[in-house]
Design an enzyme around this catalytic site. Structure first.
Site, PDB file in Angstrom:
ATOM      1  N   ASP A  52      42.354  43.118  47.012  1.00 17.78           N
ATOM      2  CA  ASP A  52      42.490  43.573  45.633  1.00 17.78           C
ATOM      3  C   ASP A  52      43.819  43.077  45.036  1.00 17.78           C
ATOM      4  OD1 ASP A  52      41.339  45.499  43.614  1.00 17.78           O
ATOM      5  OD2 ASP A  52      43.272  46.485  43.893  1.00 17.78           O
ATOM      6  N   GLU A  71      41.614  38.594  45.059  1.00 16.07           N
ATOM      7  CA  GLU A  71      41.438  38.798  43.620  1.00 16.07           C
ATOM      8  C   GLU A  71      42.754  38.439  42.949  1.00 16.07           C
ATOM      9  OE1 GLU A  71      40.306  42.178  40.291  1.00 16.07           O
ATOM     10  OE2 GLU A  71      41.610  42.655  41.949  1.00 16.07           O
ATOM     11  N   ASP A  75      37.221  46.041  51.284  1.00 15.37           N
ATOM     12  CA  ASP A  75      38.081  45.803  50.132  1.00 15.37           C
ATOM     13  C   ASP A  75      39.461  46.393  50.426  1.00 15.37           C
ATOM     14  OD1 ASP A  75      38.954  45.426  47.487  1.00 15.37           O
ATOM     15  OD2 ASP A  75      37.006  46.009  46.667  1.00 15.37           O
ATOM     16  N   HIS A 100      32.417  44.883  39.489  1.00 13.87           N
ATOM     17  CA  HIS A 100      32.483  46.279  39.038  1.00 13.87           C
ATOM     18  C   HIS A 100      33.491  46.486  37.909  1.00 13.87           C
ATOM     19  CE1 HIS A 100      35.743  45.578  41.726  1.00 13.87           C
ATOM     20  NE2 HIS A 100      36.322  46.696  41.336  1.00 13.87           N
ATOM     21  N   ASP A 101      34.198  45.437  37.519  1.00 14.18           N
ATOM     22  CA  ASP A 101      35.172  45.549  36.424  1.00 14.18           C
ATOM     23  C   ASP A 101      34.689  44.841  35.161  1.00 14.18           C
ATOM     24  OD1 ASP A 101      37.026  46.822  38.122  1.00 14.18           O
ATOM     25  OD2 ASP A 101      37.860  44.905  38.769  1.00 14.18           O
TER      26      ASP A 101
HETATM   27  C1  GLC Z   1      41.215  45.517  40.843  1.00 17.69           C
HETATM   28  C2  GLC Z   1      39.909  46.244  41.031  1.00 17.69           C
HETATM   29  C3  GLC Z   1      39.813  47.315  40.003  1.00 17.69           C
HETATM   30  C4  GLC Z   1      40.968  48.268  40.217  1.00 17.69           C
HETATM   31  C5  GLC Z   1      42.300  47.532  40.205  1.00 17.69           C
HETATM   32  C6  GLC Z   1      43.400  48.397  40.752  1.00 17.69           C
HETATM   33  O1  GLC Z   1      41.275  44.854  39.638  1.00 17.69           O
HETATM   34  O2  GLC Z   1      38.845  45.346  40.997  1.00 17.69           O
HETATM   35  O3  GLC Z   1      38.590  47.994  40.039  1.00 17.69           O
HETATM   36  O4  GLC Z   1      40.960  49.248  39.216  1.00 17.69           O
HETATM   37  O5  GLC Z   1      42.281  46.380  40.998  1.00 17.69           O
HETATM   38  O6  GLC Z   1      43.229  48.589  42.130  1.00 17.69           O
END
Ligand code: GLC
Ligand code: CA
Length: 543
Positions: free
Chosen positions: A196, A246, A96, A320-321
């Site tokens: 990310d 993402e 990641d 995980h979010d």
């Molecule tokens: C993404 C991750 C999340 C994190 C954010 C900042 O959305 O999935 O868990 O807090 O980025 O890095």
């Protein structure tokens, strides 16, 4: 482009997966212990959430050193062993990459804080006085997006926590350093990357006030984002690896570009529109009942939009979010098993690459915490305070946090009915769910009708049937309420997936003569799928 169309990716939230040394926190050796379980499930790649050196303010999404493993999770030798042992089982490891920001504990940021010009330029520092930040933008974790540094008399931008400073991708030295990170991990045998919030890396030339929103319209899918991704991919030679970006609050148009092979950017994208169907006014902290018709419309728009343009979707419900999908769109009480299977069916047979988030294959549920002290997540705590300051009572605020908190998916993986669910020998870093005595991997493995067994079948089907991995998609029966139905086709091959998103019976009123049910979440599908019971899913194949 790599071959990822018939693959399934499994996400591991490392600190909650398996603890090998009894400190209550999951680690790399814990993953090694569970490789056989993952092989049995049948997944092809493991995406590990960040394992790099970090103060852990955002559980590793605040990276202080991209080239080292945080001792909390193990060491480099452990990771190398994992890469090798997973590889022997035909499983690739994906890391990641948190490249939009670094921790304020990163060497670069420390040197910026010491006033070194070269490193000030690694971040987004702007002049201002203590009471006038450069813009009125909001952090995604609540509060202002700018933090003031007194001795520099400057602000720095942080779209997330104050300890996550946004990098300046406009600086070629930053881009070069990040490429070196990819090169380093590639040479260690890493097989893919998740990037990310990668669509936030390109900030505008001029920083303007946002009088309509929180500022996101100025930096989401920003002006040079496609150029930056192309450059990163080209210069690190990762075009043949599995890569997923993402994409926060993105658009279909941009995702087509990110994932179209001809553009040579990424293999696929995560977007979140389908997970906002229970937000009022796009606001995560205002809860409304899920709008299933809207969900269907979004799936159709994205699936057809991507298909027309040769783009590719990541298919997912959980990460995980996000809260657990069975608690959110299913029924985690009366219909836990069937609704978990229906939700799996609904996305696994679409056009794209499916992701499974740890515990989803067991039908793990939301956390149902009753006290704010049980929450560990920085975002939950921030918003709890914000809601109280807006005049909500603590029980109202707790109710919303209970539905929305990221900790819903971060409770320890439930391996068995032993103490601490077989996750650790000691008390885990976050509360366990009480339901681990019945919902656990051991039960899943020992039951042919388990949710686990059902996921195995879905993963296998994608490998066996090119119509699933390569075929076209068309949505059918769109006006039947609560029914998500689609047809996949490839030459003479054809399958139909029917999914009932409600706890009421649906009469389809169509004869699927010439089709045979090949999978379903009830013992035998009624009338070849003409009537669907509560949360029923049926997969039909043309004979
Ligand atoms: C993404 C991750 C999340 C994190 C954010 C900042 O959305 O999935 O868990 O807090 O980025 O890095
Ligand atoms: Ca540990």
């Amino acid at each position: 482009m790599g071959n990822f169309k018939n693959k399934t990716i499994y996400q591991i939230y490392v600190r909650s997966f398996k603890d090998s040394n009894g400190d209550g926190i999951g680690d790399i050796r814990g993953i090694i212990e569970k490789l056989n379980y993952l092989r049995r499930l049948g997944v092809d790649y493991l995406w590990l959430t960040p394992i790099f050196t970090s103060p852990q303010n955002d559980n590793g999404y605040d990276v202080a050193d991209y080239l080292n493993v945080d001792p909390l999770f193990g060491n480099m030798a452990d990771l190398e062993e994992l890469i090798q042992k997973a590889g022997e089982k035909g499983i690739g490891i994906m890391l990641d990459m948190v490249f939009n920001h670094t921790s304020t504990k990163h060497e670069w940021f420390k040197r910026a804080m010491a006033g070194e010009e070269e490193f000030l330029n690694y971040y987004i520092f702007k002049g201002g006085s203590p009471d006038t930040p450069p813009t009125n933008w909001k952090s995604k974790f609540g509060g202002p997006a700018w933090a003031y540094v007194e001795n520099l008399n400057k602000y720095y931008l942080h779209l997330f926590d104050e300890t996550q400073a946004d990098l300046n991708w406009g600086n070629p030295a930053v881009r070069e350093n990040l490429k070196n990170v990819i090169r380093f991990w590639k040479q260690k045998g890493i097989k893919g990357f998740r990037f990310d919030v990668i669509n936030l890396i390109s900030k505008p030339e001029v920083f303007e006030m946002d009088f309509e929103g929180d500022g996101r319209r100025f930096y989401t899918d920003g002006p040079l984002v496609h150029e930056y991704i192309k450059e990163l991919v080209r210069d690190t030679g990762i075009i043949d690896m599995v890569t997923v970006g993402e994409m926060s609050s993105t658009s279909l148009e941009n995702c087509i570009k990110y994932s179209n092979p001809a553009e040579e950017e990424l293999s696929m994208c995560f977007n979140f529109h389908h997970l906002k169907i229970d937000y009022k006014d796009q606001d995560k902290w205002q809860v409304i009942p899920p709008d299933i018709e809207k969900l269907k419309g979004l799936f159709e728009a994205w699936q057809i939009g991507m298909q027309k343009t040769d783009g590719w979707n990541a298919l997912f419900w959980c990460n995980h979010d996000q809260p657990r999908i069975v608690s959110r769109l299913g029924d985690d009480k009366a219909y836990r098993v069937v609704s978990a299977k229906m939700l799996a069916t609904s996305i696994h047979l679409m056009r794209g690459t499916p992701y499974i988030y740890q515990g989803e294959e067991l039908g793990m549920t939301n956390a149902y915490f009753t006290d704010i002290s049980q929450y560990q997540d920085i975002e939950s705590h921030n918003y709890y305070k914000i809601m109280l300051s807006q005049g909500k009572s603590s029980s109202e605020a707790l109710k919303i946090i209970g539905l929305r908190s990221r900790d819903n998916s971060r409770t320890p993986m439930q391996w068995s009915d032993e103490e601490y669910a077989g996750f650790s020998k000691n008390k885990p870093w976050i509360s366990l769910l009480d339901n681990y005595k019945s919902i656990n991997a051991e039960n899943g493995l020992n039951d042919d009708n388990s949710i686990f067994a059902y996921y195995q079948k879905l993963i296998r089907l994608r490998k066996e049937k090119a119509v699933i991995s390569e075929g076209g998609i068309e949505f059918i029966l769109p006006n039947t309420k609560n029914l998500l139905a689609y047809r996949r086709y490839l030459g003479p091959e054809e399958i139909i997936a029917l999914n009932n998103f409600s706890n009421k019976e649906i009469i389809i009123g169509q004869d699927f003569k010439g089709y045979k049910a090949i999978l379903g979440n009830y013992e035998s599908p009624l009338n070849g799928g003409q009537t669907l019971r509560a949360f029923e899913a049926v997969v039909l194949e043309k004979q």
